[in-house]
Design an enzyme around this catalytic site. Sequence first.
Site, PDB file in Angstrom:
ATOM      1  N   LEU A 273       0.847  -1.190   0.000  1.00 52.43           N
ATOM      2  CA  LEU A 273       0.000   0.000   0.000  1.00 52.43           C
ATOM      3  C   LEU A 273       0.886   1.246   0.000  1.00 52.43           C
ATOM      4  O   LEU A 273       2.092   1.140   0.169  1.00 52.43           O
ATOM      5  CB  LEU A 273      -0.924  -0.049   1.220  1.00 52.43           C
ATOM      6  CG  LEU A 273      -1.861  -1.281   1.277  1.00 52.43           C
ATOM      7  CD1 LEU A 273      -2.732  -1.243   2.522  1.00 52.43           C
ATOM      8  CD2 LEU A 273      -2.715  -1.382   0.025  1.00 52.43           C
ATOM      9  N   PRO A 274       0.309   2.431  -0.192  1.00 58.32           N
ATOM     10  CA  PRO A 274       1.159   3.623  -0.302  1.00 58.32           C
ATOM     11  C   PRO A 274       2.055   3.856   0.913  1.00 58.32           C
ATOM     12  O   PRO A 274       3.245   4.135   0.768  1.00 58.32           O
ATOM     13  CB  PRO A 274       0.140   4.761  -0.469  1.00 58.32           C
ATOM     14  CG  PRO A 274      -1.052   4.109  -1.081  1.00 58.32           C
ATOM     15  CD  PRO A 274      -1.098   2.731  -0.492  1.00 58.32           C
TER      16      PRO A 274
ATOM     17  N   LYS B 264      15.007   1.686   3.091  1.00 50.87           N
ATOM     18  CA  LYS B 264      14.281   2.091   1.882  1.00 50.87           C
ATOM     19  C   LYS B 264      14.095   3.609   1.835  1.00 50.87           C
ATOM     20  O   LYS B 264      14.276   4.246   0.797  1.00 50.87           O
ATOM     21  CB  LYS B 264      12.916   1.388   1.858  1.00 50.87           C
ATOM     22  CG  LYS B 264      11.997   1.804   0.731  1.00 50.87           C
ATOM     23  CD  LYS B 264      12.533   1.388  -0.618  1.00 50.87           C
ATOM     24  CE  LYS B 264      11.727   2.015  -1.742  1.00 50.87           C
ATOM     25  NZ  LYS B 264      12.285   1.713  -3.057  1.00 50.87           N
TER      26      LYS B 264
ATOM     27  N   LYS C  37       6.587  11.057   0.097  1.00 51.28           N
ATOM     28  CA  LYS C  37       6.340  10.329   1.347  1.00 51.28           C
ATOM     29  C   LYS C  37       7.627   9.690   1.863  1.00 51.28           C
ATOM     30  O   LYS C  37       7.948   9.771   3.050  1.00 51.28           O
ATOM     31  CB  LYS C  37       5.248   9.272   1.066  1.00 51.28           C
ATOM     32  CG  LYS C  37       4.938   8.288   2.146  1.00 51.28           C
ATOM     33  CD  LYS C  37       5.579   6.916   1.955  1.00 51.28           C
ATOM     34  CE  LYS C  37       5.411   6.268   0.623  1.00 51.28           C
ATOM     35  NZ  LYS C  37       6.033   4.971   0.467  1.00 51.28           N
TER      36      LYS C  37
HETATM   37  P1  NDP Z   1       0.069   2.894  -6.203  1.00 50.00           P
HETATM   38  O1  NDP Z   1      -0.283   4.253  -5.767  1.00 50.00           O
HETATM   39  O2  NDP Z   1       0.165   2.589  -7.654  1.00 50.00           O
HETATM   40  O3  NDP Z   1      -0.956   1.812  -5.569  1.00 50.00           O
HETATM   41  C1  NDP Z   1      -1.360   1.919  -4.249  1.00 50.00           C
HETATM   42  C2  NDP Z   1      -2.236   0.742  -3.882  1.00 50.00           C
HETATM   43  O4  NDP Z   1      -2.717   0.937  -2.553  1.00 50.00           O
HETATM   44  C3  NDP Z   1      -3.457   0.585  -4.763  1.00 50.00           C
HETATM   45  O5  NDP Z   1      -3.774  -0.765  -4.853  1.00 50.00           O
HETATM   46  C4  NDP Z   1      -4.525   1.345  -3.961  1.00 50.00           C
HETATM   47  O6  NDP Z   1      -5.839   0.929  -4.221  1.00 50.00           O
HETATM   48  C5  NDP Z   1      -4.143   0.920  -2.578  1.00 50.00           C
HETATM   49  N1  NDP Z   1      -4.654   1.848  -1.562  1.00 50.00           N
HETATM   50  C6  NDP Z   1      -4.394   3.173  -1.447  1.00 50.00           C
HETATM   51  N2  NDP Z   1      -5.019   3.682  -0.374  1.00 50.00           N
HETATM   52  C7  NDP Z   1      -5.692   2.662   0.197  1.00 50.00           C
HETATM   53  C8  NDP Z   1      -6.531   2.552   1.330  1.00 50.00           C
HETATM   54  N3  NDP Z   1      -6.800   3.614   2.127  1.00 50.00           N
HETATM   55  N4  NDP Z   1      -7.078   1.355   1.614  1.00 50.00           N
HETATM   56  C9  NDP Z   1      -6.822   0.282   0.850  1.00 50.00           C
HETATM   57  N5  NDP Z   1      -6.030   0.302  -0.232  1.00 50.00           N
HETATM   58  C10 NDP Z   1      -5.476   1.490  -0.555  1.00 50.00           C
HETATM   59  O7  NDP Z   1       1.426   2.549  -5.452  1.00 50.00           O
HETATM   60  P2  NDP Z   1       2.611   1.559  -5.913  1.00 50.00           P
HETATM   61  O8  NDP Z   1       2.060   0.237  -6.254  1.00 50.00           O
HETATM   62  O9  NDP Z   1       3.480   2.272  -6.878  1.00 50.00           O
HETATM   63  O10 NDP Z   1       3.444   1.504  -4.543  1.00 50.00           O
HETATM   64  C11 NDP Z   1       3.068   0.676  -3.453  1.00 50.00           C
HETATM   65  C12 NDP Z   1       4.194   0.761  -2.420  1.00 50.00           C
HETATM   66  O11 NDP Z   1       5.407   0.308  -3.010  1.00 50.00           O
HETATM   67  C13 NDP Z   1       4.460   2.182  -1.922  1.00 50.00           C
HETATM   68  O12 NDP Z   1       4.809   2.172  -0.573  1.00 50.00           O
HETATM   69  C14 NDP Z   1       5.636   2.630  -2.792  1.00 50.00           C
HETATM   70  O13 NDP Z   1       6.377   3.665  -2.155  1.00 50.00           O
HETATM   71  C15 NDP Z   1       6.388   1.335  -2.940  1.00 50.00           C
HETATM   72  N6  NDP Z   1       7.256   1.228  -4.124  1.00 50.00           N
HETATM   73  C16 NDP Z   1       6.798   1.532  -5.382  1.00 50.00           C
HETATM   74  C17 NDP Z   1       7.650   1.436  -6.475  1.00 50.00           C
HETATM   75  C18 NDP Z   1       7.214   1.739  -7.888  1.00 50.00           C
HETATM   76  O14 NDP Z   1       8.064   1.718  -8.787  1.00 50.00           O
HETATM   77  N7  NDP Z   1       5.929   2.013  -8.161  1.00 50.00           N
HETATM   78  C19 NDP Z   1       9.062   1.035  -6.301  1.00 50.00           C
HETATM   79  C20 NDP Z   1       9.409   0.647  -4.956  1.00 50.00           C
HETATM   80  C21 NDP Z   1       8.548   0.788  -3.914  1.00 50.00           C
HETATM   81  P3  NDP Z   1      -6.701   1.608  -5.395  1.00 50.00           P
HETATM   82  O15 NDP Z   1      -6.414   0.809  -6.618  1.00 50.00           O
HETATM   83  O16 NDP Z   1      -8.089   1.502  -4.909  1.00 50.00           O
HETATM   84  O17 NDP Z   1      -6.246   3.050  -5.499  1.00 50.00           O
END
Ligand code: NDP
Length: 295
Positions: A65-66, A171, A240
């Site tokens: 999650l975020p 991280k 963040k």
């Molecule tokens: P996204 O913003 O693409 O996805 C976030 C996910 O969290 C979605 O599935 C979203 O659901 C869900 N979500 C958000 N808020 C809530 C909530 N209140 N309740 C339930 N579900 C929720 O993020 P990423 O996939 O890019 O990143 C995820 C994590 O990985 C983060 O911590 C990021 O920092 C880390 N990361 C990301 C990288 C990247 O290249 N993208 C690389 C390395 C780490 P919904 O679909 O409904 O919005």
Amino acid sequence: MRVAFIGLGDIGSLMASHLARDPFSLAVWNRTASKARDFAAKHSARVAASAAEAAHRAEVVVMCLPSSAEVEAVLHGEQGLLHALEPGSVLLDCTSGDPATSRSIAAELSGRGVSFIDAPVSGGTTAAKSGSLTVMWGGDESDFQRVRPVVEAFGKKIVHAGPVGAGDALKAVNNALLAVHILSTGEGLAILVKAGVDPTTALEVINASSGRSNTSENLIPQRVLTRAFPRTFRLALLDKDIGIAEALATELGMQTPVLSLAAKRLHQARSILGEEVDHVEAVRMIETENGVVIK
Ligand code: NDP
């Protein structure tokens, strides 16, 4: 091995795709249900109606999650994930979270016989697609052995950072460095463009010299010079992450002025450019401020 995956975002969906096969039996849940349905249309996975339902009888529950705030919200929210976790199971949190919240979640879960491991990843969506992420984890070795097959499905370099929260700390600092590189390389190239140097020529020299970084070698050539700016990692998430690093430095009573300034600038970029843009688009703010285009 019964696995639940919660959070099918930009990177989560790619990580989960490696678990949609033997020896795993995968259940997925995503807040926006259509994303879970799209995932299951392409991969072998059961779509759960709630996080709690996904976790039912799961040996490993992966969350991506975020931030730790959303992890806590899903654990304690109406979905009732906390009560659905099976005693003896492991919550593998691949969110880039914050150490203090991870430690508090771990303490709460341990009272229920559930183990917690923070296991943020790096390598971006490219490494997530090929199953070659770097995974930095915090927690107990014996707990990790139980989730090792899951981590190995999407990870290649797998490193024990220390106790719970150590993965998150590592991280956050890594990503703070990424933010500094994007901002400093963006400023450096803006100076050179204004001074009449072609940015491709500038990068040819920088990338053979001591100013080089992944930002100068890959991100700027592939995303800025081309003006492609693909969305792989949201600027809001990088903001963040550097905020977590800054808070950690403050908590430890440290002086980190470079990091604080970079955090301020990233925050500014986020408020100007919004929640949905890619992290490399922070360079656009520098371009606008200086009336140059790096291309
Ligand atoms: P996204 O913003 O693409 O996805 C976030 C996910 O969290 C979605 O599935 C979203 O659901 C869900 N979500 C958000 N808020 C809530 C909530 N209140 N309740 C339930 N579900 C929720 O993020 P990423 O996939 O890019 O990143 C995820 C994590 O990985 C983060 O911590 C990021 O920092 C880390 N990361 C990301 C990288 C990247 O290249 N993208 C690389 C390395 C780490 P919904 O679909 O409904 O919005």
